[in-house]
Design an enzyme around this catalytic site. Structure first.
Site, short mmCIF file in Angstrom:
data_model
loop_
_atom_site.label_atom_id
_atom_site.label_comp_id
_atom_site.label_asym_id
_atom_site.label_seq_id
_atom_site.Cartn_x
_atom_site.Cartn_y
_atom_site.Cartn_z
N SER A 1 6.18 -110.43 -41.40
CA SER A 1 5.39 -109.27 -41.83
C SER A 1 6.20 -108.42 -42.79
O SER A 1 7.38 -108.65 -43.02
CB SER A 1 4.98 -108.43 -40.63
OG SER A 1 6.11 -107.72 -40.17
N LYS A 2 5.54 -107.42 -43.30
CA LYS A 2 6.18 -106.50 -44.25
C LYS A 2 7.44 -105.89 -43.65
O LYS A 2 8.39 -105.56 -44.36
CB LYS A 2 5.18 -105.41 -44.63
CG LYS A 2 5.78 -104.35 -45.51
CD LYS A 2 4.82 -103.23 -45.81
CE LYS A 2 5.57 -101.98 -46.24
NZ LYS A 2 6.24 -101.30 -45.12
N ARG A 3 7.41 -105.74 -42.33
CA ARG A 3 8.57 -105.20 -41.63
C ARG A 3 9.87 -105.93 -42.02
O ARG A 3 10.94 -105.34 -41.99
CB ARG A 3 8.33 -105.39 -40.13
CG ARG A 3 9.02 -104.44 -39.23
CD ARG A 3 8.47 -104.61 -37.83
NE ARG A 3 7.10 -104.11 -37.75
CZ ARG A 3 6.80 -102.92 -37.25
NH1 ARG A 3 7.73 -102.17 -36.78
NH2 ARG A 3 5.56 -102.50 -37.20
#
Ligand code: GLU
Length: 556
Positions: A260-262
């Site tokens: 994910s963007k995380r």
């Protein structure tokens, strides 16, 4: 089997994630392989989080991947298609009609609870150690509620029948959810917009969708959708159908964390920490690119789960000159991956194809893919493998084709480059091809030609070794080579290589003794693409200017 209709239904709240692209690809391929239809529907009912920019980006990303849709935004029959419009925000009247149908039949009802009241109910459930479930109170006064509904702000809730619901999933088999895990969920929000659950069910029905492929994160929504399908009727009285469902495995990083963007935040937090914290990082020479302020960076760094907006992350990445892990389709495009390679690779994520062949064309995928080949367990995203696929595919392209792809990429990400290379663009592509894994990397092997002739920095060691050693034997040869090169009419790579080989032979020295002084003189380093190509890319004038400057510097 009836001709399938599949759909991709992104919420335009951000960029198209690689997992979304896989959903789109599988849905599209399933329909295309069976002469079916593929619908693109924009699920923009979350007014605050949706944007036109995000929609534009998603459409563009899909086009780049060559995933086309027969029905949906910008489709030829968008305006006349009876299943449209394909933006949910333009379908509010349709949803209201079906919500009214449910309310009239007392299968749904208005609810007036304030957020404080709801919070109190949640707290109470928590204290009693049970999960919060909203169900209509036995004493609910329907007549009074119908009247209040005209004047007061409210939501509409669906009356969940008190029964277990079994979803027949093509991938996961039968998945049963017990009644006590389901409650009277909201189908129309206080702002008048339908919730995702209601809109998705109405649209899949009216748009004729027969197969719903989506990520496993949606699996616990599906019993609600099935319950709605059982309750709803079309305007002519026919009951809604339940489409076939295929929930696809999540995509993970090789370390098992969710992709994910995380991951971008994580990578940058590590960089900032390595730099010695936010204050130190703010002194970095590249700080001009940082858009976030120091205080918000401190808060972000101090909180493991905090995420910065994409723009701020991009700014930091530019400031510190780091490559962020690619997550969105646009990231892969910017990094210089070919779209067919991205499609090939994401097709492998969760597709158990029953053979060892890992590289295939999209047409082959369309031909072979079937729903019962979707795996149950999480798929791992292996960047090294994707990179290897891209490298191989780039090498298999003819030089002309590669140059065309590179030119296209440059138009978006490196605008000045084609003009800088001029008519030598193809030669540059040919030289860089064996050494670059992405279109972005094609710049590196030919970067020496992009510098001004008097800006070449010479590698001390290379100069020592190839020019100065043995009383400057290399430097002396360089002078003779300069003269020899001045007499050549043909500056093609082949002619240059032949001339240098002939020179080496006449002088009775090895080719390396000729090539290295020249190479160092014109590029500054001991490694570059082939000598003839390197010289040809520069052309006579620039090569000689560099040789002269190098000789002057070396003599000093
Ligand atoms: N709009 C939903 C999403 O972006 C679509 C879910 C579905 O396919 O039903 O996740």
């Amino acid at each position: 089997m009836q001709t399938p209709v599949t759909r991709f239904a992104p919420s335009p709240t951000g960029h198209l994630h690689i997992g979304g692209a896989r959903t789109a690809l599988f849905s599209w391929a399933f329909a295309r392989g069976r002469g079916g239809g593929f619908v693109l529907r924009i699920e923009d009912t979350d007014q605050k989080r949706s944007s036109d920019d995000a929609t534009r980006g998603i459409l563009e990303d899909l086009r780049w991947l060559a995933i086309d849709w027969d029905r949906g935004p910008d489709a030829p029959n968008e305006q006349t298609d009876t299943g449209g419009p394909f933006y949910q925000s333009q379908r509010l009247e349709i949803y209201d009609r079906f919500i009214a149908q449910l309310v009239d039949a007392d299968l749904a009802y208005p609810a007036f609870d304030t957020s404080e009241e709801l919070d109190a109910m949640r707290a109470e459930a928590k204290a009693a150690k049970r999960t919060f479930r909203y169900v209509r109170a036995p004493g609910y006064d329907r007549a009074a509620a119908m009247e209040r509904m005209q004047r007061e702000q409210h939501v509409v809730r669906f009356r969940m029948p008190p029964e277990a619901i079994t979803v027949h999933d093509v991938v996961l088999g039968e998945v049963t959810t017990s009644a006590d895990e389901l409650d009277d969920f909201v189908i129309r929000k206080a702002d008048g917009f339908p919730t995702y659950h209601l809109a998705v069910v109405v649209d899949d029905e009216l748009m004729g969708v027969t197969h719903v492929l989506r990520g496993q994160e949606h699996l616990n929504n599906t019993p609600r959708h099935v319950a709605l399908q059982r309750a709803l009727k079309r305007d002519d009285g026919t009951p809604f159908r339940t489409p076939a469902y295929a929930h696809m495995p999540l995509i993970f990083n090789p370390d098992g964390s969710k992709m994910s963007k995380r991951d971008k935040d994580k990578a940058l937090k590590a960089v900032v920490r390595d730099l010695g914290g936010v204050a130190k990082a703010m002194e970095h020479p590249g700080r001009g690119a940082i858009t976030a302020d120091e205080a918000s960076l401190e808060a972000w760094l101090g909180d493991k789960t905090a995420q910065l907006p994409t723009d701020a992350l991009d700014g930091l990445a530019r400031a510190f000159n780091v490559d962020l892990p690619e997550i969105n389709v646009e990231d892969f495009r910017a990094a210089g991956y070919l779209p067919e390679v991205v499609c090939n690779y994401i097709a492998l994520l969760g597709w158990q194809k029953g053979s060892d062949v890992e590289r295939f064309t999209i047409a082959e995928f369309v031909e072979r893919f079937d729903l019962d080949q979707i795996g149950k367990t999480a798929a791992k995203f292996d960047r090294e493998k994707l990179l290897a696929f891209n490298f191989d595919t780039m090498r298999e392209l003819g030089v002309e084709a590669l140059a065309a792809r590179w030119r296209e990429w440059c138009a978006r990400y490196d605008e000045a480059l084609p003009a800088q290379l001029g008519e030598r663009f193809e030669l540059a592509a040919k030289m860089a091809q064996p050494r670059a894994k992405t279109l972005r990397q094609l710049r590196e092997p030919i970067a020496f030609t992009l510098l001004a002739d008097d800006a070449i920095e010479y590698d001390e060691k290379a100069v020592q070794k190839s020019l100065l050693k043995n009383d400057g034997a290399g430097l002396a040869l360089l002078g003779e080579l300069r003269t020899m090169l001045g007499e050549l009419d043909d500056w093609s790579p082949e002619a240059l290589d032949a001339a240098c080989a002939a020179f080496a032979e006449t002088r009775g020295v090895g080719m390396g003794q000729v090539a290295q002084p020249l190479r160092v003189a014109v590029t500054g380093a001991g490694v570059s693409p082939g000598l003839g190509e390197t010289l040809a890319l520069l052309g006579y004038k620039r090569a000689v200017a560099r040789i002269d400057r190098c000789a002057t510097l070396a003599n000093e």
